[in-house]
Design a protein around this motif. Structure first.
Motif, mmCIF file in Angstrom:
data_model
loop_
_atom_site.group_PDB
_atom_site.id
_atom_site.type_symbol
_atom_site.label_atom_id
_atom_site.label_comp_id
_atom_site.label_asym_id
_atom_site.label_seq_id
_atom_site.Cartn_x
_atom_site.Cartn_y
_atom_site.Cartn_z
ATOM 1 N N ASN A 1 0.821 -1.222 0.000
ATOM 2 C CA ASN A 1 0.000 0.000 0.000
ATOM 3 C C ASN A 1 0.854 1.272 0.000
ATOM 4 O O ASN A 1 0.558 2.242 0.707
ATOM 5 N N LEU A 2 1.921 1.228 -0.799
ATOM 6 C CA LEU A 2 2.836 2.370 -0.876
ATOM 7 C C LEU A 2 2.714 3.128 -2.198
ATOM 8 O O LEU A 2 3.550 3.991 -2.493
ATOM 9 N N THR A 3 1.691 2.820 -2.985
ATOM 10 C CA THR A 3 1.494 3.512 -4.255
ATOM 11 C C THR A 3 1.356 5.015 -4.013
ATOM 12 O O THR A 3 0.591 5.447 -3.147
ATOM 13 N N GLY A 4 2.101 5.788 -4.759
ATOM 14 C CA GLY A 4 2.085 7.242 -4.595
ATOM 15 C C GLY A 4 3.147 7.743 -3.641
ATOM 16 O O GLY A 4 3.501 8.928 -3.667
ATOM 17 N N ARG A 5 3.655 6.844 -2.798
ATOM 18 C CA ARG A 5 4.727 7.231 -1.863
ATOM 19 C C ARG A 5 6.075 6.702 -2.325
ATOM 20 O O ARG A 5 7.111 7.324 -2.091
ATOM 21 N N VAL A 6 6.073 5.524 -2.953
ATOM 22 C CA VAL A 6 7.293 4.980 -3.557
ATOM 23 C C VAL A 6 7.168 5.147 -5.066
ATOM 24 O O VAL A 6 6.216 4.651 -5.678
ATOM 25 N N LYS A 7 8.122 5.844 -5.675
ATOM 26 C CA LYS A 7 8.021 6.207 -7.085
ATOM 27 C C LYS A 7 9.209 5.648 -7.866
ATOM 28 O O LYS A 7 10.359 5.943 -7.545
#
Length: 366
Positions: A244-250
């Protein structure tokens, strides 16, 4: 005086050894050498090469083929390399990476041209995996070279752990030079503060470890940006989604303006499972970016003095990696000290210094 100097490498695609050979070639041309880079395989050139530095490709990159075609390819490659050496008659040939070292050594022994070989990766995936015949052949070639150049002491020590190479005594330590980047721009590369990782998206670079460690840090107001392309892109993307790190890990791909990323990052993390000499780490330090590095083989412990110019974390300990990231984010005085001391690498690994070491080796200077 013959001032023709050849460098030989598989190709000039993205990679630490490829970057090093490009930088050193440019620098030695500016010191009055006539420099040619010989690529065993034709491929796109990823780095800036001065127009006066010749680049010669021996063959189109081969695909997976049957054994007879591979033998034909090997014979053609060897023949073309020998013909080129006999025609141009360089006073020295320097090869980078194991495959290039073997071809170059065989060709130079036949043509009686002095040569230097250079290892830039762990021998555990190259020399030490060879069968008995190829280990003996490699030892003979490396022993006959003027020097076996390595960017880290650990590589030489690991090579000598093999019985086949324990008598090898012509190692020479020459670090990789710092890339001379353009000045950073004012353009913001990310809309929030961020932690930076840079490198090829491969298992050995350990970005899955970095994502796991990032997931465990206490600071939730900072992004993780990973710059690079590679085969692990899809698996890393799946990992990001599962955590659930979509948008935080790029995963932002390879960047031509890495100077902006190094300059703007809160800190840089090297999570590699192994290295030869971590170029991205030295680049980040050159911009004064505070760094955390996993103490893998090889290089980080030869570059970082813990809590002086960076933080070293033991391998296979995600908890300690997360804690080191948190500590550096929270401890502003430590981060400031590490940032200032990190920039000392600009002198130690400057292009001028490293090119001087190569010049001294080739001209037999003290």
């Amino acid at each position: 005086m013959n001032n023709k100097l050849f460098f030989v490498i598989n190709s000039l695609q993205r990679g630490g050894a490829e970057r090093a050979i490009s930088i050193v070639s440019n620098a030695l041309y500016q010191q009055n050498f006539e420099v040619t880079i010989v690529c065993l395989n034709d491929a796109d050139i990823a780095f800036a090469i001065l127009p006066e530095v010749k680049v010669v490709s021996l063959l189109k990159k081969r695909k997976q083929e049957n054994p007879l075609n591979r033998l034909w390819y090997a014979g053609l490659l060897y023949t073309r390399l020998i013909r080129l050496l006999m025609k141009e008659k360089p006073f020295y040939v320097v090869s980078f990476m194991t495959t290039s070292n073997l071809w170059t050594g065989l060709a130079c022994l036949l043509t009686r041209i002095p040569f230097v070989v250079s290892e830039h990766t762990t021998p555990d995936i190259t020399l030490n995996t060879f069968n008995y015949f190829f280990r003996k052949l490699s030892y003979h070639i490396y022993r006959k070279s003027t020097a076996v150049v390595v960017p880290s002491i650990g590589i030489a020590e690991r090579i000598k752990q093999s019985n086949s190479f324990r008598k090898l005594n012509n190692f020479k330590l020459i670090r990789n030079p710092i890339n001379e980047f353009p000045e950073p721009s004012d353009w913001k590369v990310n809309d929030k503060k961020f932690i930076l990782g840079v490198g090829r998206l491969s298992f050995v670079k350990g970005f899955d470890i970095l994502i796991e460690a990032y997931n465990n840090i206490n600071n939730t107001g900072i992004d993780l940006v990973i710059a690079g392309d590679g085969a692990e892109y899809e698996s890393l993307k799946i990992q990001i989604e599962k955590l659930n790190l979509t948008g935080r890990v790029k995963l932002v791909g390879s960047k031509d303006n890495l100077q902006d990323y190094y300059h703007q990052a809160e800190l840089f993390v090297l999570p590699s499972r192994n290295e030869g000499y971590p170029v991205a780490l030295t680049e980040a330090m050159s911009f004064g970016c505070a760094c955390v590095a996993v103490n893998c083989d090889f290089g980080p412990s030869e570059i970082i003095e813990n809590e002086f110019n960076g933080l070293l974390v033991e391998q296979n300990n995600i908890g300690k990696l997360s804690k080191a990231i948190d500590d550096l984010l929270l401890n502003h005085s430590l981060r400031k000290k590490i940032s200032a001391n990190a920039q000392l690498i600009n002198e130690a690994n400057s292009v001028k210094n490293i090119a001087g070491y190569w010049r001294g080796l080739l001209l037999n200077l003290p």
